[in-house]
Design a protein around this motif. Structure first.
Motif, mmCIF file in Angstrom:
data_model
loop_
_atom_site.group_PDB
_atom_site.id
_atom_site.type_symbol
_atom_site.label_atom_id
_atom_site.label_comp_id
_atom_site.label_asym_id
_atom_site.label_seq_id
_atom_site.Cartn_x
_atom_site.Cartn_y
_atom_site.Cartn_z
ATOM 1 N N ASP A 1 51.687 45.666 44.519
ATOM 2 C CA ASP A 1 51.241 46.984 44.042
ATOM 3 C C ASP A 1 50.158 46.838 42.976
ATOM 4 O OD1 ASP A 1 53.031 48.187 45.739
ATOM 5 O OD2 ASP A 1 54.615 48.361 44.218
ATOM 6 N N LEU A 2 50.332 45.856 42.087
ATOM 7 C CA LEU A 2 49.325 45.644 41.030
ATOM 8 C C LEU A 2 47.990 45.240 41.636
ATOM 9 C CD1 LEU A 2 48.501 45.324 38.061
ATOM 10 C CD2 LEU A 2 49.385 42.980 38.161
ATOM 11 N N ILE A 3 48.006 44.357 42.614
ATOM 12 C CA ILE A 3 46.747 43.909 43.234
ATOM 13 C C ILE A 3 46.061 45.069 43.926
ATOM 14 C CG2 ILE A 3 45.777 42.423 45.024
ATOM 15 C CD1 ILE A 3 47.956 40.393 44.353
ATOM 16 N N ARG A 4 46.835 45.916 44.608
ATOM 17 C CA ARG A 4 46.231 47.082 45.265
ATOM 18 C C ARG A 4 45.606 48.022 44.248
ATOM 19 N NH1 ARG A 4 51.081 48.489 49.604
ATOM 20 N NH2 ARG A 4 50.583 46.863 51.130
ATOM 21 N N SER A 5 46.297 48.272 43.154
ATOM 22 C CA SER A 5 45.729 49.151 42.119
ATOM 23 C C SER A 5 44.498 48.523 41.474
ATOM 24 C CB SER A 5 46.786 49.445 41.056
ATOM 25 O OG SER A 5 47.201 48.253 40.403
ATOM 26 N N VAL A 6 44.521 47.212 41.278
ATOM 27 C CA VAL A 6 43.352 46.516 40.711
ATOM 28 C C VAL A 6 42.172 46.607 41.663
ATOM 29 C CG1 VAL A 6 42.449 44.222 40.165
ATOM 30 C CG2 VAL A 6 44.621 44.956 39.198
ATOM 31 N N GLN A 7 42.424 46.428 42.952
ATOM 32 C CA GLN A 7 41.342 46.544 43.940
ATOM 33 C C GLN A 7 40.750 47.951 43.944
ATOM 34 O OE1 GLN A 7 43.256 45.273 47.546
ATOM 35 N NE2 GLN A 7 42.725 43.118 47.255
ATOM 36 N N ALA A 8 41.606 48.974 43.885
ATOM 37 C CA ALA A 8 41.101 50.356 43.838
ATOM 38 C C ALA A 8 40.282 50.587 42.576
ATOM 39 C CB ALA A 8 42.269 51.336 43.913
ATOM 40 N N LEU A 9 40.756 50.071 41.429
ATOM 41 C CA LEU A 9 40.018 50.234 40.172
ATOM 42 C C LEU A 9 38.673 49.521 40.225
ATOM 43 C CD1 LEU A 9 39.867 51.156 37.234
ATOM 44 C CD2 LEU A 9 41.127 49.095 36.592
ATOM 45 N N LEU A 10 38.640 48.319 40.783
ATOM 46 C CA LEU A 10 37.374 47.578 40.881
ATOM 47 C C LEU A 10 36.400 48.294 41.810
ATOM 48 C CD1 LEU A 10 38.662 43.890 41.086
ATOM 49 C CD2 LEU A 10 37.607 45.032 39.138
ATOM 50 N N LEU B 1 29.054 51.958 29.997
ATOM 51 C CA LEU B 1 29.569 51.450 31.270
ATOM 52 C C LEU B 1 29.713 49.931 31.236
ATOM 53 C CD1 LEU B 1 30.454 52.084 34.141
ATOM 54 C CD2 LEU B 1 28.058 51.957 34.844
ATOM 55 N N ARG B 2 28.763 49.260 30.571
ATOM 56 C CA ARG B 2 28.852 47.805 30.470
ATOM 57 C C ARG B 2 30.122 47.391 29.719
ATOM 58 N NH1 ARG B 2 24.718 46.946 27.494
ATOM 59 N NH2 ARG B 2 23.185 46.976 29.171
ATOM 60 N N LEU B 3 30.400 48.075 28.601
ATOM 61 C CA LEU B 3 31.626 47.789 27.862
ATOM 62 C C LEU B 3 32.856 48.098 28.697
ATOM 63 C CD1 LEU B 3 30.642 49.219 24.346
ATOM 64 C CD2 LEU B 3 30.655 46.831 25.066
ATOM 65 N N LEU B 4 32.790 49.202 29.454
ATOM 66 C CA LEU B 4 33.920 49.569 30.313
ATOM 67 C C LEU B 4 34.169 48.508 31.379
ATOM 68 C CD1 LEU B 4 36.046 51.597 31.323
ATOM 69 C CD2 LEU B 4 34.231 52.675 32.678
ATOM 70 N N VAL B 5 33.113 48.023 31.996
ATOM 71 C CA VAL B 5 33.265 47.013 33.048
ATOM 72 C C VAL B 5 33.851 45.724 32.469
ATOM 73 C CG1 VAL B 5 32.005 45.559 34.669
ATOM 74 C CG2 VAL B 5 31.460 47.969 34.512
ATOM 75 N N LEU C 1 26.674 42.719 36.493
ATOM 76 C CA LEU C 1 28.050 43.215 36.452
ATOM 77 C C LEU C 1 28.529 43.631 37.832
ATOM 78 C CD1 LEU C 1 28.086 45.306 33.157
ATOM 79 C CD2 LEU C 1 29.088 43.066 33.561
ATOM 80 N N LYS C 2 27.638 44.223 38.616
ATOM 81 C CA LYS C 2 28.011 44.604 39.984
ATOM 82 C C LYS C 2 28.392 43.372 40.800
ATOM 83 C CE LYS C 2 26.007 46.744 44.121
ATOM 84 N NZ LYS C 2 25.779 45.524 44.882
ATOM 85 N N ARG D 1 36.293 51.591 42.358
ATOM 86 C CA ARG D 1 35.773 52.760 41.629
ATOM 87 C C ARG D 1 34.761 52.351 40.566
ATOM 88 N NH1 ARG D 1 41.296 54.156 41.535
ATOM 89 N NH2 ARG D 1 41.399 53.618 39.316
ATOM 90 N N THR D 2 35.046 51.285 39.860
ATOM 91 C CA THR D 2 34.105 50.808 38.831
ATOM 92 C C THR D 2 32.792 50.355 39.453
ATOM 93 O OG1 THR D 2 36.030 50.074 37.562
ATOM 94 C CG2 THR D 2 33.876 49.298 36.848
ATOM 95 N N THR D 3 32.876 49.685 40.598
ATOM 96 C CA THR D 3 31.654 49.264 41.292
ATOM 97 C C THR D 3 30.826 50.476 41.709
ATOM 98 O OG1 THR D 3 32.810 47.306 42.121
ATOM 99 C CG2 THR D 3 30.764 47.914 43.221
ATOM 100 N N ALA D 4 31.497 51.531 42.198
ATOM 101 C CA ALA D 4 30.775 52.754 42.577
ATOM 102 C C ALA D 4 30.084 53.372 41.363
ATOM 103 C CB ALA D 4 31.737 53.749 43.214
#
Length: 444
Positions: free
Chosen positions: A179-188, A276-280, A132-133, A190-193
């Motif tokens: 704006d959507l791409i920037r928010s998606v990048q920030a979310l990805l 976390l797997r389901l969340l990812v 997943l990472k 955080r999820t990776t962390a």
């Protein structure tokens, strides 16, 4: 004999000698001669016993020997019963110890199996989180292409000319996409962390379980070897200090609780990993869906804008053609008016010449007769016609000037629309065909 000299004999304890106890030597004292009735007989009686003493001495020896024999028989009977009881107790205790060791081996095997099961589960969870990472990192890298496309579209559309440099629906959708791409990048990110942190926690829990499993493996080996030991085993040795209670030694309850706590912690991490797997998976699905939906919105806006530009360009070109036709007609009209004005020059000269000649009539001949009135009316008519034609020529020339300005404006607007249409279709829309697919945005 007037006096007797008695010498004390050393005490001999046969029981002590039989038991191996060292006999303490009696204290030796110097012989001091006792006073006697005569010094002539002192040397003959100093070491002699009487018959009574002799009988008393060997009777005492016999009595002591009989007592020692009875005591030895009693001790032998007690010893025989003692070692028989000790042998039975030892056999029973050893059998009980062997049984308890067997139960302990079963208990260790059970907890060892539980630990091994959770170790394998944590290992599988960690591997799935690593996958997943990798998907999150690929998805994050994949968002760079849409971001580059959107920013490039905005930069290209900033080079539109004149009135076409407008903040239309396409630009609004492109700004939403950025704006959507920037928010998606920030979310990805955080999820990776979170995934990295969970992987670290899983590895720590796995290491704890492996240490516990290793300890139990060694303990099982020791207890199994100890359970196989018997009285005939050649490798047994004396370890006097092994039975001494060591400091900081846990009991069975704390031993079980320690493993249960480790397994409970591992179970919590497994549940956290599943969540976390389901969340990812949900994050990747939602971000991919949102990006593709926004991409479709931008593409629709571009299509609508291109259609508007094509329609506007067509109308402008049609109007330009009409304008050019009108300019040609107006130019021909101006030429006709100019020719009409030129054609009035001869009649004007004729009328003016006639009036001039008639103004040269002498005396009474210079009268205002009907020809005079006719010539004056003709001159006024020609002047009025010329004034009207000149006014019409001025208006025609003004109209022609306006038509020329309109032509220039139409040509500029047509060129602007063509330039904008080139940017929208050739620059932006063509570039957007390189937008990543759903599988790429999902990290595959």
């Amino acid at each position: 004999m007037s006096s007797e000299v008695l010498v004390e004999r050393p005490h001999y304890d046969s029981r002590a000698v039989a038991q191996g106890v060292p006999v303490r030597e009696p204290r030796v004292e110097l012989d001091v001669p006792l006073p006697s009735s005569g010094s002539a007989t002192a040397g003959y009686r100093s070491a002699k016993y009487s018959p009574a003493e002799w009988f008393s001495n060997y009777h005492a020896i016999l009595e002591r020997a009989g007592t020692n024999r009875h005591e030895a028989g009693s001790i032998q009977r007690e010893s025989r019963a003692l070692y028989q009881d000790a042998e039975a107790a030892t056999v029973k205790t050893q059998a009980e110890g062997t049984r308890l060791l067997g139960e302990r081996l079963q208990e260790i095997h059970y907890w060892k199996s539980e630990l091994q099961q959770h170790i394998h589960q944590l290992l599988a969870d960690t591997e799935s989180l690593l996958v997943l990472k990798t998907r999150l990192e690929k998805a994050l890298d994949a968002t760079e292409t849409p971001y580059a496309i959107a920013t490039d579209n905005l930069n290209c559309r900033a080079r539109r000319l004149g009135p076409d440099l407008v903040r239309d629906a396409v630009e609004e959708e492109l700004l939403k996409e950025v704006d959507l791409i920037r928010s998606v990048q920030a979310l990805l990110k955080r999820t990776t962390a979170q995934v990295v942190s969970q992987i670290k926690t899983n590895r720590e829990a796995k290491q704890t379980l492996e240490l516990d499993w290793s300890d139990k493996y060694q303990a099982y080996s020791f207890d199994d070897h100890g359970g196989r030991c018997s009285n005939m085993s050649p490798d047994t040795q004396h370890h006097p200090s092994s039975a001494t209670m060591q400091d900081q030694v846990c009991n069975s309850r704390s031993w079980t609780k320690f493993t249960q706590d480790n397994l409970s912690k591992a179970g919590q991490e497994e549940q956290a990993t599943n969540s976390l797997r389901l969340l990812v998976e949900q994050v990747l699905q939602d971000t991919t869906h949102d990006l593709r939906v926004q991409c479709s919105s931008v593409d629709r806006a571009f299509s609508q804008r291109c259609a508007e530009l094509i329609e506007a360009k067509a109308q402008l070109e049609m109007k330009l053609a009409q304008n050019l036709e009108q300019i040609g007609a107006q130019e021909r009209s101006i030429v006709a008016i100019q020719q009409a004005i030129h054609n009035k020059e001869a009649p004007l000269r004729v009328a003016q010449s006639r009036l001039h000649l008639r103004s040269l009539r002498p005396n009474m001949e210079l009268c205002r007769d009907e020809p005079q009135f006719s010539l004056e009316g003709e001159l006024r008519q020609i002047d009025a016609i010329l004034a009207s034609l000149r006014q019409q020529l001025s208006e025609a020339r003004g109209s022609l000037s306006q038509l020329e300005e309109s032509r220039v404006t139409l040509e500029k607007d047509v060129s602007c629309k063509s330039h904008s249409l080139f940017i929208e279709r050739e620059k932006c829309t063509t570039r957007r065909r390189r937008y990543p697919a759903v599988s790429t945005l999902s990290g595959y």
